[in-house]
Write a protein that holds these residues in place. Structure first.
Motif: not given
Length: 564
Positions: A390-398
């Motif tokens: 349901n929820v995604i966390m991506v550490g950083e968009i590089r």
């Protein structure tokens, strides 16, 4: 030789009495004692030694306990001699192994010695036989005693052998491992780590120079030098840390990183270790990841109520992207973790992709990026979408690939949280556009951008109230007649500040911002439009914190780099 004190005739009984005294004085608790006893059974150490090795009891506290219990003097640094005493009869190798230093010959012809272990009857008897003198015992603090040994016998053969083994360790991993496993090195590293945790440092910096090893702690964002050691100790200290982190101690040409778990005062603390080669040897940084010292609460973090309200509204959306921006060390990960924990529920599946994983969150699936095997942000994000989160966390968009996959995941019904390195909330929009993300995708999925910085909090025990000058009140629109300034006291290490808090701004896209987005407007135009619809800037939330007496104008201006 003088007869031993009656108490020393029964070392086990005295050892138990020492443990009881430590517990009674509140230096350690029953759980710590039980843990130390278990380690002592496995390693052959005494329980008191195990307490020190585990970092549960400071060396000085144990020494003071022995001195009080045995009615013996405690050796202070100034009592150590300027030159070796009876060097022709007491060899440095023996003194180092026994952890003892001859102090002086008393007027009545006895030899006064400092012992790290005052219950060591064998060493006392051996010194008496070697010198033919009566022996008077004092209790030495191990780290001070070892410093005296290093100073008094720096040129002896044992020191030369240690230096030779250190130099040879450039090509000999086994010797380096032996050096790092010596008791003095273990105690030194434990003391460096324990002091950092007890003083609430966020990082430990170990830096190798030509003539010394410098240890610095980062408190509230600022580095402060804590101690220095001879340059010859550098390899042993770094190798000991590598052993704890299960890294390759023979590899000193390439950077390495790992994690360390160690008990400090009975509390397990995690450290993130990063090493890199430098001109005079390796340097290392330990990030202290003490979960007990971190609060995942917006109010405790100091967030402005309006920012929190807007962030919670964005998190309530069923899908889309929410970004947190700011430079390295601005608290982005802590804010994201707080948001994730607020969303964590039995009916919600949350997956994170991080580099590195800083804190383990209960009930949340966390995945570590491993670029060396092709497991980067884009590859992981592409695969975890199929795991039905349901929820995604991506550490950083590089890069563009990660941005596009995150946008398409948001379009297909996922709520995506991530970070960017930009200076303001409006700059995040132009940054994604510069990466190559299509305007229509950005407009369709963006739910909000939070930009934040960390400022130091004024110490509540010593801050001073002062009137607000009229020019500052007008310039920054301060709604107060008094503010506070830093003073300094022992509680805040005489800095005037203790702890940090966030100042932030939250941009919520609306129809006007979407129009500016499609017209390729610049960052300044987007920011003006956001302010026109009620967004409080970081400078405004910072000045509100100044008005509440939480920080200073200087701190806010330093954080947001406001124009004079």
């Amino acid at each position: 030789m003088d007869s031993l004190p009656m108490d020393l005739a029964a070392p086990p009984a005295m050892a138990d009495a020492a443990l009881e005294l430590l517990a009674a004085s509140g230096i350690c608790d029953a759980i710590a004692l039980e843990r130390a006893r278990a380690v002592a059974r496995e390693t052959g150490l005494s329980c008191a030694q195990a307490l020190v090795q585990l970092g549960l009891v400071p060396e000085r506290a144990l020494a003071e306990t022995w001195a009080a219990l045995l009615r013996l003097p405690l050796t202070t640094p100034e009592r150590y001699p300027d030159a070796p005493v009876l060097p022709e009869r007491l060899r440095p190798r023996f003194l180092r192994a026994a952890r003892t230093v001859p102090l002086r010959i008393t007027p009545d012809g006895a030899l006064s010695v400092a012992l790290a272990d005052p219950l060591d009857e064998f060493t006392q008897a051996a010194i008496g036989l070697a010198t033919g003198l009566a022996v008077r015992v004092e209790v030495g603090v191990p780290v001070e005693l070892e410093a005296a040994l290093n100073r008094l016998y720096a040129d002896d053969q044992v020191r030369q052998e240690t230096e030779t083994s250190t130099a040879a360790s450039e090509d000999d991993a086994e010797r380096l491992k032996d050096l790092a496993s010596e008791a003095p090195v273990i105690r030194l590293v434990n003391q460096i780590i324990s002091h950092a945790v007890e003083s609430s440092a966020s990082d430990i910096h170990i830096e190798s120079f030509e003539d010394r090893v410098r240890i610095r702690y980062r408190h509230d964002g600022d580095l402060q030098e804590a101690q220095t050691h001879p340059a010859r100790h550098a390899a042993a200290i770094i190798s000991r840390l590598k052993i704890l982190a299960k890294l390759d101690i023979a590899e000193r040409r390439l950077p390495q990183d790992g994690r360390i778990r160690i008990a400090v005062r009975g509390q397990e603390v995690v450290f993130r270790l990063a090493t890199a080669p430098s001109l005079h040897g390796e340097i290392a940084v330990l990030r202290v990841l003490d979960r007990s010292a971190v609060s995942f609460d917006y109010t405790t973090q100091g967030h402005d109520p309006q920012v929190v309200e807007r962030l919670k509204a964005a998190l309530a959306a069923p899908n889309g992207i929410i970004l947190v921006t700011g430079p390295t060390g601005s608290g982005k990960t802590t804010t994201l973790y707080t948001a994730l924990l607020s969303l964590n529920a039995e009916e919600t599946k949350i997956i994170t992709v991080e580099d590195p994983i800083e804190y383990q969150l209960p009930g949340i699936n966390q995945i570590q990026v491993r670029p060396q095997i092709g497991l980067d942000f884009a590859a992981l994000l592409r695969s975890i979408v199929r795991l039905d989160p349901n929820v995604i966390m991506v550490g950083e968009i590089r890069d563009l690939e990660t941005a596009e996959i995150a946008a398409r995941a948001a379009l297909t019904g996922h709520l995506v949280l991530s970070t960017l390195h930009t200076n303001s909330a409006a700059a995040a929009i132009t940054r994604l556009r510069d990466m190559g993300l299509e305007d229509y995708l950005l407009a369709a999925v963006l739910r909000g951008v939070l930009a934040q910085r960390l400022v130091r909090r004024l110490c509540s025990e010593c801050k001073e109230e002062v009137p607000v000058p009229n020019d500052l009140r007008q310039r920054f629109n301060l709604d107060c007649s008094t503010m506070f300034r830093a003073h300094g006291c022992p509680a805040c290490r005489n800095t005037g500040y203790r702890g940090r808090q966030a100042i932030a701004e939250f941009l919520t896209p609306d129809t006007e911002i979407e129009r500016l987005l499609f017209s390729h407007a610049g960052q300044a135009e987007i920011e003006r439009a956001a302010v026109g619809t009620g967004m409080k800037t970081m400078l405004q939330t910072g000045m509100a914190a100044v008005a509440r007496g939480e920080t200073t104008i200087e701190e806010v201006l330093r954080a947001v780099r406001a124009e004079e």
